[in-house]
Design an enzyme around this catalytic site. Structure first.
Site, mmCIF file in Angstrom:
data_model
loop_
_atom_site.group_PDB
_atom_site.id
_atom_site.type_symbol
_atom_site.label_atom_id
_atom_site.label_comp_id
_atom_site.label_asym_id
_atom_site.label_seq_id
_atom_site.Cartn_x
_atom_site.Cartn_y
_atom_site.Cartn_z
ATOM 1 C CD1 TRP A 35 -0.772 2.264 2.382
ATOM 2 C CD2 TRP A 35 -2.769 1.703 1.562
ATOM 3 N NE1 TRP A 35 -1.632 3.304 2.638
ATOM 4 C CE2 TRP A 35 -2.863 2.987 2.146
ATOM 5 C CE3 TRP A 35 -3.915 1.138 0.994
ATOM 6 C CZ2 TRP A 35 -4.046 3.723 2.178
ATOM 7 C CZ3 TRP A 35 -5.106 1.859 1.028
ATOM 8 C CH2 TRP A 35 -5.172 3.141 1.614
ATOM 9 C CG ASP A 38 -0.783 11.282 2.716
ATOM 10 O OD1 ASP A 38 -1.777 10.668 2.324
ATOM 11 O OD2 ASP A 38 -0.729 11.841 3.816
ATOM 12 C CD GLN A 54 2.689 8.469 5.506
ATOM 13 O OE1 GLN A 54 2.019 8.064 6.451
ATOM 14 N NE2 GLN A 54 3.970 8.791 5.652
ATOM 15 C CB SER A 98 2.371 12.890 5.559
ATOM 16 O OG SER A 98 1.798 11.886 4.770
ATOM 17 N NE ARG A 165 -3.046 13.399 10.402
ATOM 18 C CZ ARG A 165 -4.099 13.403 11.233
ATOM 19 N NH1 ARG A 165 -3.912 13.387 12.546
ATOM 20 N NH2 ARG A 165 -5.335 13.426 10.756
HETATM 21 C C1 FRU Z 1 -3.441 11.953 4.943
HETATM 22 C C2 FRU Z 1 -2.917 11.276 6.200
HETATM 23 C C3 FRU Z 1 -1.938 12.185 6.906
HETATM 24 C C4 FRU Z 1 -1.107 11.232 7.672
HETATM 25 C C5 FRU Z 1 -1.030 10.041 6.747
HETATM 26 C C6 FRU Z 1 -0.970 8.726 7.440
HETATM 27 O O1 FRU Z 1 -3.886 11.068 3.974
HETATM 28 O O2 FRU Z 1 -4.000 10.940 7.043
HETATM 29 O O3 FRU Z 1 -2.541 13.181 7.692
HETATM 30 O O4 FRU Z 1 0.161 11.749 7.965
HETATM 31 O O5 FRU Z 1 -2.176 10.112 5.929
HETATM 32 O O6 FRU Z 1 -0.683 7.712 6.557
#
Ligand code: FRU
Length: 488
Positions: A35, A38, A54, A98, A165
């Protein structure tokens, strides 16, 4: 290297070796294994463009977040690099969320959100999200020994320590800045600004922007802040946002605010938000500046709420094509990066074709293509372009000339889940001939409307053999078509 990182690198290398490349997007980044979500750390470093993302290598679902890594010379041909980060520290044991990247003194510096849990007085555990820093050479990365460098405790009392975050870093004069997504204790989304002279010691500056109208969702994820033309732009991805007329239809949306920034006082005066992309699969965009002055944006080509993936496929997640941004008439216009033209092959052109009824054109087909259709004439109401089609499959774009609406319908793209399949877009400029540029790459269709005034990004999961394109008109339209395959 930690055991967790070594394990991820070994696992992904085996998966990549076992995966048939022809089943993956050709010129879009997609999950090397498992998977991805972001885009992270989009940056120019040491003469090349890097993108992280991610990443959970082990399953086709979101899991404990790692950072995957790719690099490129031209944003079309990407080289897969080994996994850059694993959640291997106490302060990021729940995940490396992220963040972004910058070049500093020859080093590649990553900033990300370390997610962990702390014990509370009553014996329960609560999540904490803090910002952490990493130094690397473009291939291997070392987390800073005194992480985290920005914690929720540095924020005003009424800011959440849990939802904090997605730091975006930039340098202005001799100071580094970070904006970070946040919300206050009443669920009001905002972004906060921090500064540092040396990348490791940070201080809180201000709440740079917030959901002052209450209409822009809840938590603001993945903020970005940059100069575009004479203005400043704030991009963010607000969760749980309601649609307004034909804007903000994605639930978790990605929006931009144009405004003016007083960089001495750190005051951003913003206008109303706008939709960045009108399609069904676009989230968490991130931009970077390139040495030639371009501002380029890339986003995750998926919606959190929909799964449009062939059932048998064991990976999930793609990025959009990087897009050049430009400010025009108070809006952001987006164009596919010009480098795509280097890969144009097998040109087909049809000019002033009268279409009345259902038709197809010799050589106008394919699933890795760049095709522009220009629509003239006033003697019709509905004009339809069906792509990725054969007898069983089709994704349809219908323009109603009278209402000025464009409808995307992917009901027959192969989905086997109850996901949103229809989206209606109000065309911003109906005075001119409608120009539709389709960039297709096996499992996606990115549509650039009227030279990028509006964009609609949509994932499809149609078998590769459905590569037809057909046109249909209920009256008579005059059409120009220019189509290239993308090849390398
Ligand atoms: C956005 C998010 C971010 C976070 C990440 C986790 O899609 O929710 O806020 O850092 O994905 O995977």
């Amino acid at each position: 290297m930690s055991e967790l990182l070594e394990k991820a690198r070994k696992y992904e290398a085996d998966k990549i070796a076992a995966t048939d490349k022809a089943t993956k997007p050709l010129f879009h980044i997609s999950a090397p294994a498992g998977w991805i979500n972001d885009p992270n750390g989009f940056s120019f470093y040491n003469g090349q463009i890097h993108l992280f993302y991610q990443y959970y290598p082990y399953l086709r679902e979101w899991g404990s977040m790692h950072w995957g890594h790719s690099k490129t010379n031209d944003m079309i041909r990407w080289e897969q690099l080994p996994c850059a980060m694993a959640p291997d520290k106490e302060y990021d044991r729940i995940g490396c969320f992220s963040g972004s990247a910058i070049e500093a003194d020859g080093r590649h510096v990553l900033v990300y959100t370390g997610v962990t849990k702390i014990g509370m007085q009553d014996g329960s555990e609560q999540e904490r999200q803090n910002q952490c820093i990493v130094f690397g050479d473009g291939l291997n990365y070392e987390k800073y020994e005194n992480n985290p460098v920005v914690t929720g405790d540095m924020l005003p009392e009424n800011c959440s320590r849990i939802d904090f975050r997605d730091p975006k870093i930039w340098k202005e004069d001799d100071t580094y800045y970070l904006i970070v997504g946040s919300k206050d204790l009443n669920d009001v989304g905002q972004v906060v600004l921090c500064s540092s002279k040396n990348l490791t010691d940070w201080k809180f500056e201000t709440v740079l922007a917030s959901n002052s109208t209450g209409k822009v969702g809840t938590m603001w994820e993945c903020p970005d802040f940059f100069r575009l033309g004479e203005k400043r732009v704030l991009i963010c991805s607000p969760q749980n946002m309601k649609a307004e007329k034909y804007e903000f239809h994605n639930g978790h949306n990605s929006v931009y605010f144009i405004g003016d920034y007083d960089k001495e006082k750190h005051v951003f005066t913003k206008e109303d938000p706008h939709t960045l992309d009108y399609g069904m699969d676009f989230y968490a965009p991130q931009t970077t500046g390139l040495p030639d002055g371009r501002r380029v944006m890339i986003a995750w080509m998926k919606s959190w709420d929909a799964c449009v993936v062939p059932d048998s496929q064991d990976w999930q997640g793609m990025m959009t094509l990087p897009r050049e941004l430009e400010l025009k008439d108070g809006r952001i216009w987006q164009k596919p990066v010009r480098e795509i033209e280097k890969y144009h092959a097998n040109e087909k052109r049809y000019t002033n074709e009268i279409i009345n009824g259902c038709t197809a054109f010799d050589g106008v087909k394919g699933r890795t293509i760049d095709m522009t259709v220009e629509l003239g004439g006033e003697d019709y109401t509905n004009f339809t372009i069906g792509v990725a089609c054969n007898d069983e499959y089709e994704t349809v774009y219908t323009y109603n000339r009278v209402t000025g609406m464009l409808e995307i319908d992917r009901t027959y793209c192969g989905v086997t889940k109850d996901v949103v399949c229809v989206r209606k877009i109000k065309i911003a400029d109906t005075e001119r001939k409608l120009k539709l540029r389709f960039i297709m790459d096996r499992q996606s269709v990115e549509l650039f409307i009227n030279d990028g005034q509006q964009v609609a990004t949509t994932a499809i999961c149609t078998p590769a053999e459905a590569d037809g394109i057909r046109f249909n008109c209920d009256g008579s339209a005059v059409v120009d078509i220019e189509k290239y395959d993308i090849e390398f």
